[in-house]
Design an enzyme around this catalytic site. Structure first.
Site, short mmCIF file in Angstrom:
data_model
loop_
_atom_site.label_atom_id
_atom_site.label_comp_id
_atom_site.label_asym_id
_atom_site.label_seq_id
_atom_site.Cartn_x
_atom_site.Cartn_y
_atom_site.Cartn_z
CG ASN A 1 -5.07 -2.76 35.44
OD1 ASN A 1 -4.22 -2.12 34.84
ND2 ASN A 1 -6.15 -3.26 34.84
CB THR B 1 -1.73 2.25 27.29
OG1 THR B 1 -0.36 1.88 27.30
CG2 THR B 1 -2.58 1.07 27.48
CD GLU C 1 -5.19 -4.07 31.34
OE1 GLU C 1 -3.98 -3.96 31.08
OE2 GLU C 1 -5.77 -3.34 32.17
CB THR D 1 2.21 -4.41 27.50
OG1 THR D 1 0.98 -3.79 27.10
CG2 THR D 1 3.38 -3.62 26.95
#
Length: 405
Positions: A400, A189, A276, A152
């Site tokens: 994000n 996640t 991230e 993702t």
């Protein structure tokens, strides 16, 4: 930018006998990219899994748990990216079930023999029709392509493999994972799939998946958020010809567990390295506790502290933030006078305060590194724990903030 992480190479990821990988493009979120993975399993396999503890667990997680509990032999896994199918109620369950049904019909299976997995945006309806429509276009893939198909916000695919010898028989362990943000046990996640051609009974595989998860995927944090879709699946095909593992007392159990741990830890660390916006990879070791639980409490207090993580990003030796995190970790009757804090091998604090010999230049030299170890000696027992994390950067906020745009 991933921290000291390279994309997997197909040649370094040997196939596992009894496992077939297929990928397709369904156009769930991004047209033209691989976003559906189907894992087909031969008869005679065993499958075990552990899942998120988030109370808003996604529809596919619920179905996975139910299908595993049904006692039927699992013959296929279907994974989609771009949509989490979480917070979608009964409709989400029906859509996930329709995907399972379509995969089952394609291969003449029972619906309960298919495990569904989803990852992506929460609170959006699953485009099950797109996934079902893509099934006829499935094509064979290797493990590296399979790892790409489940990404993702990951910047790099994640895969690992080990080979070992059990009783003169060659055994393979190969796995893939995805995850980059919303990472915090239990689990993250995170989707992880590890397969081996070793032969393992269901009770032993259930034990292995828990033990391996606890020391790998349940020992990482990027941002302290626990996802709705965490899943870690362990597959045993039994096609290596090695002895059946039906007891934890067998030497073969420990051999296989070590190989599984190495693969799972490599995958878990890859998730953190690809956190991230991460620019630094941080290991937090806590020793000398009365229990593993209190050691993990201290480790996570440090690892998920925004102030600690931003200090690492800035390469700022503002190490009082580490002491503050230890202090609020919730360890009962902690004697701070017996505690020691190290940054790599540099003793920063001891006997309740700053080490008189510590110079900020020493801390600065460590903070400038891309990989750092924080070590805490509690001085109250023999237990220990290790957690991996990364820093917080401007890029984390941008990724994000822009996730749905």
């Amino acid at each position: 930018m991933a921290v000291n992480l390279n994309p997997p190479q197909a040649g370094q990821l040997p196939a596992v006998a009894g496992v077939e990988l297929l990928v397709a493009e369904a156009g769930i979120k991004t047209p033209g990219r691989k976003d559906v993975l189907v894992v087909k399993l031969d008869k005679g396999n065993t499958v075990a899994g552990v899942f998120t503890r988030n109370r808003f667990c996604a529809a596919p997680v619920q179905l996975c748990q139910e299908h595993l509990a049904a006692g039927v032999q699992i013959r296929a896994l279907v994974v989609n990216t771009g949509n989490a199918n979480a917070g979608t109620g009964f409709d989400g369950r029906a859509r996930a079930l329709s995907v399972c049904r379509a995969v089952a019909e394609r291969d003449q299976l029972q619906t309960e023999q298919v495990l569904p997995f989803s990852t992506g945006v929460i609170l959006e309806p699953l485009p099950a029709d797109k996934i079902v429509a893509a099934l006829p276009a499935l094509r064979q893939a290797d493990w590296a392509e399979a790892a790409e198909a489940i990404m993702t916000t990951d910047t790099l695919a994640k895969a690992a493999s080990r080979r070992l010898d059990i009783g003169g028989k060659a055994v393979t362990v190969t796995g893939i994972a995805k995850g980059s943000g919303m990472i915090h046990p239990n689990m993250a996640t995170m989707l992880g799939f590890v397969a081996t051609d070793a032969a393992v009974t269901r009770p032993m595989l259930n034990q292995l998946v828990r033990e391996v998860a606890d020391q790998s995927f349940n020992s990482i944090t990027v941002d302290g958020d626990t996802s709705t879709n965490d899943s870690f699946i362990l597959i045993s095909t039994g096609q290596s010809g090695a002895e059946l593992i039906d007891s934890a007392e067998q030497p073969a159990y420990q051999q296989l567990k070590q190989a599984l741990l190495e693969v799972a830890i490599e995958l878990a660390q890859a998730i953190v390295r690809d956190g991230e916006g991460a620019t630094k990879f941080i290991t937090v070791d806590v020793n000398g506790g009365r229990s593993v639980a209190e050691c993990k409490d201290v480790a996570y207090a440090i690892a998920r502290s925004p102030l600690v993580k931003t200090a690492f990003f800035a390469s700022d030796p503002n190490l009082g933030r580490l002491l503050a995190a230890i202090g609020y970790a919730g360890v009962a009757d902690l004697d701070v006078d017996r505690l020691s804090l190290y940054l790599d091998d540099v003793l920063v604090a001891c006997e309740g305060g700053r080490n008189p010999a510590y110079k900020e230049a020493q801390g600065q030299a460590v903070m400038n590194q891309s990989e750092i170890t924080v070590r805490v000696e509690l001085g109250r027992g023999s237990a220990s724990a290790r957690v991996w994390t990364c820093d917080f950067s401007y890029e984390y906020v941008r990724i994000n903030a822009d996730y749905r745009s």
